[in-house]
Design an enzyme around this catalytic site. Structure first.
Site: not given
Length: 524
Positions: A283, A358
């Site tokens: 990020k 996920r």
């Protein structure tokens, strides 16, 4: 008569006292939350005249929170926090939550330590009284680090009174709100605390301590070899942190069994990414700040079980999993292009290491699926996660999103949870898993069965919050239990990226209240 709803061991910002007495000298301020002074009837009639008189001298009265001196009260302080209109197309019960929040904050500024919250009839919202009390308690929450490090600031009020015209409904309402708030309190503690205070091992310590000597049973999976064998996708995310003891992953299992014959078993899996650097797909550009909040899904699972431990609903069972892992970056971090075989035997190609949530949940969801198949009664599986920025882009920063698989859709689970959330001020938007979502995550070559993610941020991807649900279904083996199966399993995915709360700020505890309202009300 008063009833104290804050016994030792309950996670509340302060003791809650239900009362029918407006004039007791123990209250040092009265916080009035209402949409109209026309609601001030019966024992509240005495408040109407001074409010109308105050309006003659101050146009601000009735437009926002104001403090009025009142000789007719033992406390001599009336804090009037109007909701504004509640009868327009777009008004909802959160008007009462927001007004109570403002009222409590004004009472604190006035120096109150034992205020009394008064919410008259909340037509057209039957839960206005309860939502108002929940709003007040949210405003009173003190972060865990402050409670531990600055104990003199641990509690903002000595106690909070809540008025009801009749004693029994007031006590029951306060008990219910205390149970719900205790769940949000636990969720805020875990979800809001910094990445070291709530690193995976310390989350485990907190949860074990919280549920000690309660009806909730716990297991903690900490052996890294076991995690690698049982949860290979989570283990890939954990690989960079596994050698650092204070950051190493944990999977927490919680179980509750209510009294009486069981007709429903819930399985909840929460994303507990204690810090998300993005991994190798890091990020960049200053967007990493706030990523300690990526554990709010797992925090909500803990919060839901806290509600279970307090309210003890009958005739149901619940099994919860908290997938606690840190998505670190370093020489041993997992990378895009890796192919990892999931617990369900599905070959997963990593497309983006910043889609770690996920990965953390899929194998644990598979574990829950395996257990659900052994249950003799109706089951429902849920995943809860701050999963995608697309959820915020699509629905805004205040709403959870729920998506059903085929069996859950037949039960209209999403619509019922949305209705419960609307009733309790914990709102949901309903989204749908479509065939395009399954097409999106289908393997692009013979090497892999499914693609975990594309290389773009979810906010730049069409159906960016929907297709991850399809991935979770395929990677966990739940696609074998759709409406065309002999063993259909209802499953709902909940994305709380928008509803989990602002940063900087305090987490909301969503969607604990809505889930409790849908699955638990009527069982205690």
């Amino acid at each position: 008569m008063d009833s104290d709803i804050g016994p030792a061991g309950r996670r509340l910002p302060c003791p809650i006292v239900a009362t029918t007495d407006l004039h007791s000298p123990e209250w040092d301020g009265l916080i009035l939350v209402t949409d109209s002074t026309d609601n001030l009837t019966g024992p509240l009639e005495f408040l109407k005249a001074p409010l109308e008189q105050a309006k003659q001298f101050d146009d601000y009265v009735g437009k926002d929170v104001t403090l009025i001196g009142l000789t007719g009260l033992a406390s001599r302080r009336l804090i009037y926090s109007p909701t504004g209109p509640v009868n327009r197309d777009y008004d909802d019960v959160r008007r009462y939550r927001d007004a109570a929040d403002k009222g409590i904050k004004r009472a604190l500024k006035a120096g109150c330590s034992t205020p009394l919250l008064v919410t008259p009839s909340g037509y057209p919202f039957k839960q206005a009284w309860l939502v108002s009390l929940l709003g007040a308690m949210q405003a009173l929450y003190t972060p865990l680090e402050i409670r531990e490090d600055v104990p003199e600031r641990a509690q903002k009020l000595d106690r909070l009174g809540v008025w009801s015209e009749k004693e029994e409904p007031g006590i029951k309402g306060a008990q219910l709100s205390a149970g719900l708030e205790s769940g949000r309190f636990v969720a805020r503690d875990i979800g809001g605390s910094d990445p070291e205070r709530m690193a995976a091992p310390r989350v485990a310590d907190y949860v074990v301590h919280n549920f000690a000597h309660t009806v909730v049973q716990m297991k903690v999976y900490s052996d890294q070899a076991v995690l690698h064998r049982c949860y290979p996708l989570l283990s890939a995310v954990n690989r960079c942190s596994a050698g650092i003891d204070r950051h190493a992953a944990r999977v927490l299992e919680l179980e509750y069994v209510g009294e009486g014959p069981t007709d429903l078993t819930l399985f909840l899996v929460g994303k507990g990414v204690t810090y998300d650097t993005g991994g190798a797909d890091i990020k960049a550009g200053g967007v990493m700040a706030g990523m300690h909040r990526d554990k709010c899904g797992a925090a909500a699972v803990a919060g839901f079980f806290q509600v279970l431990s307090v309210l003890r609903p009958k005739g149901m069972k619940a099994v919860g999993y908290m997938s606690m892992v840190r998505n670190s970056v370093g020489t041993d971090c997992y990378v895009s292009d890796e192919i990892i075989t999931s617990r369900a035997g599905v070959r997963v190609r990593v497309g983006n290491t910043d889609a770690e949530g996920r990965m953390a949940m899929a194998d644990v969801l598979c574990h829950a699926r395996e257990r659900a198949l052994e249950e003799p009664n109706q089951t429902h599986l849920l995943t809860i996660a701050t999963l995608t920025g697309h959820a915020v882009r699509a629905m805004g920063p205040a709403y959870s999103i729920i998506l059903d698989n085929g069996p859950a859709s037949k039960l209209k689970t999403a619509q019922k949870v949305q209705e419960a959330g609307d009733m309790m001020g914990d709102p949901f938007e309903v989204s749908t898993i479509r065939r395009e979502d399954y097409d999106f995550i289908a393997g692009k070559s013979e090497y892999e069965d499914v693609l975990q993610a594309n290389s773009q941020p979810s906010t730049s991807t069409a159906r960016g919050h929907q297709y991850p649900a399809a991935f979770l279904i395929r990677a966990s083996g739940l696609d074998k239990h759709g409406i065309d199966s002999k063993q259909p399993l209802p499953y709902s995915h909940i994305d709380i990226a928008g509803s989990s709360g602002p940063f900087p700020g305090v987490p909301t505890g969503a969607p604990v209240v809505a889930l409790a309202a849908h699955f638990l009300l009527g069982r205690f």
